[in-house]
Design a protein around this motif. Structure first.
Motif, PDB file in Angstrom:
ATOM      1  N   ILE A  75       0.840  -1.213   0.000  1.00 47.94           N
ATOM      2  CA  ILE A  75       0.000   0.000   0.000  1.00 47.94           C
ATOM      3  C   ILE A  75       0.871   1.259   0.000  1.00 47.94           C
ATOM      4  O   ILE A  75       0.665   2.187  -0.781  1.00 47.94           O
ATOM      5  CB  ILE A  75      -0.951  -0.041   1.213  1.00 47.94           C
ATOM      6  CG1 ILE A  75      -2.142  -0.942   0.864  1.00 47.94           C
ATOM      7  CG2 ILE A  75      -1.415   1.358   1.623  1.00 47.94           C
ATOM      8  CD1 ILE A  75      -3.087  -1.217   2.005  1.00 47.94           C
ATOM      9  N   GLU A  76       1.888   1.281   0.845  1.00 48.62           N
ATOM     10  CA  GLU A  76       2.769   2.462   0.887  1.00 48.62           C
ATOM     11  C   GLU A  76       3.519   2.611  -0.431  1.00 48.62           C
ATOM     12  O   GLU A  76       3.699   3.723  -0.932  1.00 48.62           O
ATOM     13  CB  GLU A  76       3.726   2.365   2.076  1.00 48.62           C
ATOM     14  CG  GLU A  76       2.953   2.350   3.397  1.00 48.62           C
ATOM     15  CD  GLU A  76       3.637   3.079   4.541  1.00 48.62           C
ATOM     16  OE1 GLU A  76       4.885   3.124   4.558  1.00 48.62           O
ATOM     17  OE2 GLU A  76       2.919   3.596   5.425  1.00 48.62           O
ATOM     18  N   ALA A 136      12.975   5.958 -10.112  1.00 49.78           N
ATOM     19  CA  ALA A 136      12.743   6.837  -8.966  1.00 49.78           C
ATOM     20  C   ALA A 136      12.109   6.059  -7.815  1.00 49.78           C
ATOM     21  O   ALA A 136      11.441   5.041  -8.027  1.00 49.78           O
ATOM     22  CB  ALA A 136      11.837   7.989  -9.386  1.00 49.78           C
ATOM     23  N   TRP A 137      12.309   6.551  -6.617  1.00 47.09           N
ATOM     24  CA  TRP A 137      11.650   5.945  -5.456  1.00 47.09           C
ATOM     25  C   TRP A 137      11.421   7.001  -4.391  1.00 47.09           C
ATOM     26  O   TRP A 137      11.818   8.174  -4.585  1.00 47.09           O
ATOM     27  CB  TRP A 137      12.458   4.748  -4.931  1.00 47.09           C
ATOM     28  CG  TRP A 137      11.594   3.854  -4.104  1.00 47.09           C
ATOM     29  CD1 TRP A 137      11.700   3.622  -2.773  1.00 47.09           C
ATOM     30  CD2 TRP A 137      10.449   3.115  -4.572  1.00 47.09           C
ATOM     31  NE1 TRP A 137      10.682   2.775  -2.377  1.00 47.09           N
ATOM     32  CE2 TRP A 137       9.907   2.458  -3.457  1.00 47.09           C
ATOM     33  CE3 TRP A 137       9.821   2.963  -5.808  1.00 47.09           C
ATOM     34  CZ2 TRP A 137       8.770   1.657  -3.539  1.00 47.09           C
ATOM     35  CZ3 TRP A 137       8.684   2.170  -5.895  1.00 47.09           C
ATOM     36  CH2 TRP A 137       8.174   1.513  -4.770  1.00 47.09           C
ATOM     37  N   GLY A 138      10.770   6.617  -3.317  1.00 46.59           N
ATOM     38  CA  GLY A 138      10.434   7.636  -2.326  1.00 46.59           C
ATOM     39  C   GLY A 138      10.255   7.070  -0.942  1.00 46.59           C
ATOM     40  O   GLY A 138      10.457   5.883  -0.686  1.00 46.59           O
ATOM     41  N   SER A 139       9.847   7.952  -0.059  1.00 48.32           N
ATOM     42  CA  SER A 139       9.739   7.599   1.342  1.00 48.32           C
ATOM     43  C   SER A 139       8.598   8.391   1.968  1.00 48.32           C
ATOM     44  O   SER A 139       8.433   9.580   1.687  1.00 48.32           O
ATOM     45  CB  SER A 139      11.094   7.944   1.980  1.00 48.32           C
ATOM     46  OG  SER A 139      11.073   7.705   3.340  1.00 48.32           O
ATOM     47  N   LEU A 140       7.797   7.705   2.775  1.00 48.41           N
ATOM     48  CA  LEU A 140       6.671   8.352   3.455  1.00 48.41           C
ATOM     49  C   LEU A 140       7.123   8.731   4.860  1.00 48.41           C
ATOM     50  O   LEU A 140       7.363   7.839   5.681  1.00 48.41           O
ATOM     51  CB  LEU A 140       5.471   7.403   3.539  1.00 48.41           C
ATOM     52  CG  LEU A 140       4.491   7.368   2.355  1.00 48.41           C
ATOM     53  CD1 LEU A 140       5.211   7.051   1.061  1.00 48.41           C
ATOM     54  CD2 LEU A 140       3.369   6.361   2.598  1.00 48.41           C
ATOM     55  N   LEU A 141       7.223  10.015   5.112  1.00 44.94           N
ATOM     56  CA  LEU A 141       7.738  10.471   6.403  1.00 44.94           C
ATOM     57  C   LEU A 141       6.661  11.234   7.164  1.00 44.94           C
ATOM     58  O   LEU A 141       5.533  11.345   6.702  1.00 44.94           O
ATOM     59  CB  LEU A 141       8.991  11.315   6.161  1.00 44.94           C
ATOM     60  CG  LEU A 141      10.130  10.450   5.577  1.00 44.94           C
ATOM     61  CD1 LEU A 141      10.967  11.208   4.584  1.00 44.94           C
ATOM     62  CD2 LEU A 141      10.974   9.859   6.685  1.00 44.94           C
TER      63      LEU A 141
END
Ligand SMILES: *Cc1c(COP(=O)(O)O)cnc(C)c1O
Length: 491
Positions: free
Chosen positions: A132-133, A150-155
């Motif tokens: 889900i994230e 590309a990638w990311g992070s939920l902060l």
């Protein structure tokens, strides 16, 4: 042995209230819902701001006890104190700073996430939560127009997301002690202060920080950036990172990110975009002319708890080279050895400073699923147009001036009568607005000019709020003017 068993059973009994029985759970939920429903129903009538008086917090002075408290009393204490003074961020009349709002369906997701307490740090621990994230990250990567790597992070918010971006840039670009000493970072006076804080936390406070000149719309001037970089190179320094804003906090200005990107490429600097406020306007066509710069940037921050109207607690970092994010944040340990065997999805813990964390993806995922994307787009268009409407209307009020045409949804305005001290008048006007509390706005000072600013971003802010505010402004101004005249006559 017998004694130990007796003790265990006693402690089991003594701690059993931590697992309330079904009837008790339902009763507690009902009481909380009664409170939150009363709050939501009365919210349109509540003031956006009540100034603080120490008495307001009296009910919160009660100490923690060994014994249970009474839920009715606790709810009433919270309602009378915590939910009484200060800003009401859930109010559509909150036009201060950069507001958020807090859509209802997010709260349901938080409730769910807390009850099941899914572990969203590592894929192995809960493949579904991580999926889900990661679905959110993939959607946002596409929204930012980033590449397939590309990638990311939920902060937890924009500050932590900017910090993670700057640490990533540092790890990628500064390879030696002399790089650290010679590093130069380019900002403007309008860059959010959390970037300066992040620079400090990232151990870069000895880096040279250059505040590039801004134009009359508060946007970084590319030519000045370029000549400053040339100057720094001639001094043997290392231009390392350029920070552009898509929506500054003060004025909602958008830096010329297309030009900044080209300069970053030319000098091989990391190009970071702080779009904590403006990011989700990418869902509309309002940012179209800035897309080349956004798509090509190295990293970008956007806050769903601002322009996606979520309750506080979610900021996103995306990095165009996802491997850079992994190189920066991926470390393992022996006690995680079972987890490393499954790698269907990237684990959040490998791309973020956090290990155990709130399953914060669900609070964004559920509203997007339940409502679809289009109501969010509509709300963003509405806020943008409300800002233009307010800007136009306030400029027509006698003796008012406005700042630049709003790029996004922040309007700068001030009373400006050349015969009086305008800064002082606007301070009085702001004080009056705060004393009244119906509407909440904040202020800023740019080049010694005091501006009042209206940031229109709560999903509950509609045309009726703006019209109400216009009326109040006229009223407050004539009251202050009368007082002024009186004072002048008396002196
Ligand atoms: C709000 C804001 C931040 C900080 O984000 P938080 O979520 O408050 O930590 C950073 N940059 C900009 C432009 C902002 O508006």
């Amino acid at each position: 042995m017998e004694k130990i068993i007796d003790e265990i059973l006693k402690y089991e009994q003594d701690s059993s209230v931590l697992e309330p029985k079904k009837e008790d759970r339902i009763e507690m939920i009902q009481k909380i819902i009664n409170y939150t429903e009363t709050f939501l129903e009365s919210n349109p009538e509540l003031p956006a701001f009540r100034s603080f008086h120490p008495d307001h917090l009296d009910d919160l002075n009660k100490p923690f006890l060994e014994t249970p408290g009474d839920i009715d009393e606790i709810i009433s204490d919270l309602g009378n104190s915590m939910d009484y003074s200060g800003i009401n961020p859930a109010s559509g009349k909150h036009l201060g700073y950069i507001p958020g709002g807090g859509i209802f369906t997010s709260s349901l997701a938080d409730y769910w996430a807390d009850i099941t307490n899914r572990y969203a740090g590592v894929f192995y621990a809960n493949p579904g939560a991580v999926k889900i994230e990661n679905q959110i990250i993939r959607w946002l990567v596409e929204l930012a127009g980033y590449g397939k790597n590309a990638w990311g992070s939920l902060l937890s918010g924009g500050s932590n997301a900017n910090l993670s971006a700057i640490v990533t840039a540092r790890e990628e670009k500064l390879k030696s002690l002399s790089d650290y000493e010679n590093a130069v970072i380019y900002l403007t006076s309008q860059t959010h202060h959390c970037v300066n804080k992040a620079i400090k936390i990232a151990g870069l406070h000895h880096a040279n920080i250059r505040y590039i000149k801004i134009d009359e719309r508060y946007r970084m001037i590319p030519q000045n950036l370029k000549s400053q970089i040339e100057k720094d190179l001639s001094l043997g320094l290392k231009p390392f990172m350029i920070v552009g804003s898509v929506g500054t906090t003060d004025t909602g200005a958008i830096d010329p990110v297309n030009e900044l990107l080209e300069i970053a490429h030319e000098y091989e600097a990391w190009f970071h975009i702080d779009a904590a406020y403006g990011g989700f306007f990418l869902l509309t066509d309002i940012l179209d002319e800035f897309k080349p710069g956004i798509n090509g940037s190295d990293s970008i921050v956007m806050d769903p708890h601002k322009s996606l109207f979520l309750p506080y607690g979610l900021g996103i970092l995306l990095v165009n080279d996802g491997e850079a994010l992994k190189r920066t944040f991926s470390l393992s340990a022996n006690y995680l050895q079972d987890a490393t065997e499954m790698e269907d999805e990237i684990s959040p813990a490998d791309v973020s400073p956090e290990l155990t964390k709130h399953f914060r993806g669900l609070r964004m995922w559920l509203p997007l699923k339940l409502h679809g994307i289009s109501p969010f787009k509509a709300a963003l268009f509405e806020k943008h147009l409300l800002a233009k409407y307010f800007n136009e209307k306030v400029s027509q009020l006698s003796d008012f001036e406005v700042g630049p045409e709003p790029d996004l949804s922040v309007v700068l305005f001030r009373f400006n009568d050349p015969s009086i001290d305008s800064n002082k008048f606007n301070e009085l006007l702001l004080r009056k607005i705060h004393e009244d509390g119906t509407i909440f706005v904040s202020s800023t000072t740019i080049d010694n000019t005091f501006w009042i600013r209206a940031a229109i971003l709560v999903f509950r802010t509609h045309k009726n709020t703006i019209d109400l505010f216009l009326n109040l402004l006229g009223e407050f101004c004539s009251q202050i003017k009368n007082n002024y005249l009186q004072e002048e006559n008396e002196s």
